[in-house]
Design a protein around this motif. Sequence first.
Motif, PDB file in Angstrom:
ATOM      1  N   VAL A 107      44.315  42.715  45.772  1.00 16.45           N
ATOM      2  CA  VAL A 107      44.347  41.716  44.686  1.00 16.45           C
ATOM      3  C   VAL A 107      45.632  41.839  43.861  1.00 16.45           C
ATOM      4  O   VAL A 107      46.370  40.852  43.730  1.00 16.45           O
ATOM      5  CB  VAL A 107      43.083  41.803  43.804  1.00 16.45           C
ATOM      6  N   PRO A 108      45.975  43.002  43.306  1.00 17.16           N
ATOM      7  CA  PRO A 108      47.218  43.063  42.528  1.00 17.16           C
ATOM      8  C   PRO A 108      48.477  42.920  43.382  1.00 17.16           C
ATOM      9  O   PRO A 108      49.480  42.362  42.914  1.00 17.16           O
ATOM     10  CB  PRO A 108      47.145  44.418  41.826  1.00 17.16           C
ATOM     11  N   VAL A 109      48.424  43.393  44.609  1.00 17.09           N
ATOM     12  CA  VAL A 109      49.593  43.243  45.491  1.00 17.09           C
ATOM     13  C   VAL A 109      49.872  41.753  45.727  1.00 17.09           C
ATOM     14  O   VAL A 109      51.022  41.298  45.618  1.00 17.09           O
ATOM     15  CB  VAL A 109      49.384  44.000  46.821  1.00 17.09           C
ATOM     16  N   GLN A 110      48.838  40.997  46.020  1.00 16.61           N
ATOM     17  CA  GLN A 110      49.022  39.561  46.245  1.00 16.61           C
ATOM     18  C   GLN A 110      49.503  38.860  44.981  1.00 16.61           C
ATOM     19  O   GLN A 110      50.292  37.919  45.052  1.00 16.61           O
ATOM     20  CB  GLN A 110      47.725  38.946  46.753  1.00 16.61           C
ATOM     21  N   LEU A 111      49.067  39.336  43.824  1.00 17.68           N
ATOM     22  CA  LEU A 111      49.528  38.735  42.578  1.00 17.68           C
ATOM     23  C   LEU A 111      51.012  39.016  42.365  1.00 17.68           C
ATOM     24  O   LEU A 111      51.767  38.122  41.972  1.00 17.68           O
ATOM     25  CB  LEU A 111      48.695  39.229  41.390  1.00 17.68           C
ATOM     26  N   VAL A 112      51.466  40.224  42.631  1.00 21.45           N
ATOM     27  CA  VAL A 112      52.906  40.525  42.531  1.00 21.45           C
ATOM     28  C   VAL A 112      53.682  39.610  43.466  1.00 21.45           C
ATOM     29  O   VAL A 112      54.701  39.014  43.078  1.00 21.45           O
ATOM     30  CB  VAL A 112      53.201  42.010  42.855  1.00 21.45           C
ATOM     31  N   GLU A 113      53.215  39.474  44.697  1.00 26.87           N
ATOM     32  CA  GLU A 113      53.906  38.629  45.677  1.00 26.87           C
ATOM     33  C   GLU A 113      53.964  37.176  45.222  1.00 26.87           C
ATOM     34  O   GLU A 113      55.002  36.518  45.345  1.00 26.87           O
ATOM     35  CB  GLU A 113      53.206  38.724  47.033  1.00 26.87           C
ATOM     36  N   ARG A 114      52.854  36.678  44.710  1.00 26.12           N
ATOM     37  CA  ARG A 114      52.811  35.274  44.268  1.00 26.12           C
ATOM     38  C   ARG A 114      53.730  35.072  43.060  1.00 26.12           C
ATOM     39  O   ARG A 114      54.468  34.086  42.997  1.00 26.12           O
ATOM     40  CB  ARG A 114      51.379  34.859  43.945  1.00 26.12           C
TER      41      ARG A 114
END
Length: 189
Positions: A107-114
């Motif tokens: 979840v946080p990894v995808q948020l950083v990427e987005r």
Amino acid sequence: ADQIVGEFVAALAAKQPTPGGGAAAAVGAAVGAAAAAMAAAYTTRKKDRESGAAAAAEALIATLDTAAVLAAADADAVAYADLQRSWKDADMSAEEKAAVEARALAVPVQLVERCHAYVLAIQAFLPSCNPNITSDAKVGIHQLAGAARAAFQTALVNSPPAAERERLRGLLREMREVEEALLEGEACP
């Protein structure tokens, strides 16, 4: 995602496990994306259509999915609840625990990427932006970069592998370069 802002802030300040830092990062990202989307919406005047700036604005609006980043707040709460359950459930298999931990990290990894993708999209849009409202697009960049840094902290709590930490740090460095250029009043790198 449907909570009133004041209620969310009060819940965030309360002594309870969720919402937490991951949700705060997601809401911050949604605010940043919305600010930039508003700047793009103001770049759809007749002269913007004639110059092609409106097409860039419409492309940015289509890219900035505020609902997706806001949904990360709820996804973070679910992932954390599952993680807490994994700590207490002695009968949970090692494979299931690993899957729960992977979801909590994702979840946080995808948020950083987005956030990174959105910052770069806004940066590319800035030359086309209605000059009377570029500050709102820049607010979007700063808000998204801050949200990415916050999400990174949440990712670190979930013990990502060293290579993943470095990859995320690289994304943060790229966003910092964009921010530094804005703060110095330079054209974006």
